[in-house]
Design a protein around this motif. Structure first.
Motif, PDB file in Angstrom:
ATOM      1  N   LYS A   1      51.294  56.306  46.867  1.00 14.18           N
ATOM      2  CA  LYS A   1      52.590  56.448  47.540  1.00 14.18           C
ATOM      3  C   LYS A   1      52.436  56.354  49.056  1.00 14.18           C
ATOM      4  N   ILE A   2      51.394  56.977  49.573  1.00  5.50           N
ATOM      5  CA  ILE A   2      51.157  56.954  51.019  1.00  5.50           C
ATOM      6  C   ILE A   2      50.878  55.531  51.485  1.00  5.50           C
ATOM      7  N   LEU A   3      50.019  54.813  50.753  1.00  3.36           N
ATOM      8  CA  LEU A   3      49.718  53.430  51.132  1.00  3.36           C
ATOM      9  C   LEU A   3      50.947  52.542  51.048  1.00  3.36           C
ATOM     10  N   GLU A   4      51.781  52.753  50.021  1.00  3.60           N
ATOM     11  CA  GLU A   4      53.014  51.963  49.909  1.00  3.60           C
ATOM     12  C   GLU A   4      53.955  52.238  51.078  1.00  3.60           C
ATOM     13  N   GLU A   5      54.055  53.495  51.480  1.00  2.00           N
ATOM     14  CA  GLU A   5      54.913  53.846  52.623  1.00  2.00           C
ATOM     15  C   GLU A   5      54.366  53.244  53.915  1.00  2.00           C
ATOM     16  N   MET A   6      53.059  53.265  54.068  1.00  2.00           N
ATOM     17  CA  MET A   6      52.454  52.665  55.258  1.00  2.00           C
ATOM     18  C   MET A   6      52.731  51.165  55.290  1.00  2.00           C
TER      19      MET A   6
ATOM     20  N   ARG B   1      55.273  49.651  53.879  1.00  2.00           N
ATOM     21  CA  ARG B   1      56.695  49.486  54.159  1.00  2.00           C
ATOM     22  C   ARG B   1      56.982  49.580  55.649  1.00  2.00           C
ATOM     23  N   ARG B   2      56.244  50.453  56.325  1.00  2.00           N
ATOM     24  CA  ARG B   2      56.435  50.641  57.767  1.00  2.00           C
ATOM     25  C   ARG B   2      55.558  49.718  58.610  1.00  2.00           C
ATOM     26  N   CYS B   3      54.868  48.810  57.948  1.00  2.00           N
ATOM     27  CA  CYS B   3      53.965  47.855  58.627  1.00  2.00           C
ATOM     28  C   CYS B   3      52.848  48.573  59.383  1.00  2.00           C
ATOM     29  N   ILE B   4      52.344  49.636  58.796  1.00  2.00           N
ATOM     30  CA  ILE B   4      51.218  50.367  59.373  1.00  2.00           C
ATOM     31  C   ILE B   4      49.967  49.917  58.656  1.00  2.00           C
ATOM     32  N   ARG B   5      49.017  49.415  59.396  1.00  2.00           N
ATOM     33  CA  ARG B   5      47.760  48.962  58.797  1.00  2.00           C
ATOM     34  C   ARG B   5      46.692  50.023  59.047  1.00  2.00           C
TER      35      ARG B   5
ATOM     36  N   ILE C   1      40.802  51.593  59.236  1.00  2.00           N
ATOM     37  CA  ILE C   1      39.550  51.229  58.584  1.00  2.00           C
ATOM     38  C   ILE C   1      39.564  49.781  58.118  1.00  2.00           C
ATOM     39  N   ARG C   2      40.731  49.285  57.716  1.00  2.00           N
ATOM     40  CA  ARG C   2      40.807  47.883  57.293  1.00  2.00           C
ATOM     41  C   ARG C   2      40.488  46.955  58.453  1.00  2.00           C
ATOM     42  N   ASN C   3      41.001  47.260  59.630  1.00  2.00           N
ATOM     43  CA  ASN C   3      40.695  46.442  60.801  1.00  2.00           C
ATOM     44  C   ASN C   3      39.207  46.507  61.137  1.00  2.00           C
ATOM     45  N   GLU C   4      38.631  47.712  61.042  1.00  2.00           N
ATOM     46  CA  GLU C   4      37.214  47.867  61.352  1.00  2.00           C
ATOM     47  C   GLU C   4      36.357  47.093  60.358  1.00  2.00           C
ATOM     48  N   LEU C   5      36.709  47.146  59.085  1.00  2.00           N
ATOM     49  CA  LEU C   5      35.949  46.403  58.077  1.00  2.00           C
ATOM     50  C   LEU C   5      36.103  44.905  58.272  1.00  2.00           C
ATOM     51  N   LYS C   6      37.317  44.475  58.619  1.00  2.00           N
ATOM     52  CA  LYS C   6      37.546  43.048  58.854  1.00  2.00           C
ATOM     53  C   LYS C   6      36.680  42.573  60.015  1.00  2.00           C
ATOM     54  N   ASN C   7      36.657  43.338  61.101  1.00  2.00           N
ATOM     55  CA  ASN C   7      35.839  42.966  62.258  1.00  2.00           C
ATOM     56  C   ASN C   7      34.360  42.982  61.908  1.00  2.00           C
TER      57      ASN C   7
END
Length: 61
Positions: free
Chosen positions: A35-40, A42-46, A49-55
């Motif tokens: 639920k938290i990830l879905e809300e994030m 919905r609000r376009c919050i990334r 950690i995803r950015n750090e892993l991508k980098n």
């Protein structure tokens, strides 16, 4: 930082270390994380950690 402050911080650290060893982390209610990830999303919050892993992986090429 003087030695008095260092001793105080060392004692606090040891106390926190002991507490963390015996305390148990309660589990989240079922599906709460999803639920938290879905809300994030919905609000376009990334999640950061995803950015750090991508980098991290982009640098492996």
């Amino acid at each position: 930082m003087d030695s008095k402050e260092e001793k105080k911080l060392a004692a606090e650290f040891e106390w926190l270390k002991k507490i963390s060893e015996v305390s148990e982390t309660p589990e989240a209610p079922p599906k709460e994380f999803k639920k938290i990830l879905e809300e994030m999303e919905r609000r376009c919050i990334r999640p950061k950690i995803r950015n750090e892993l991508k980098n991290y992986h982009c640098g492996d090429d």
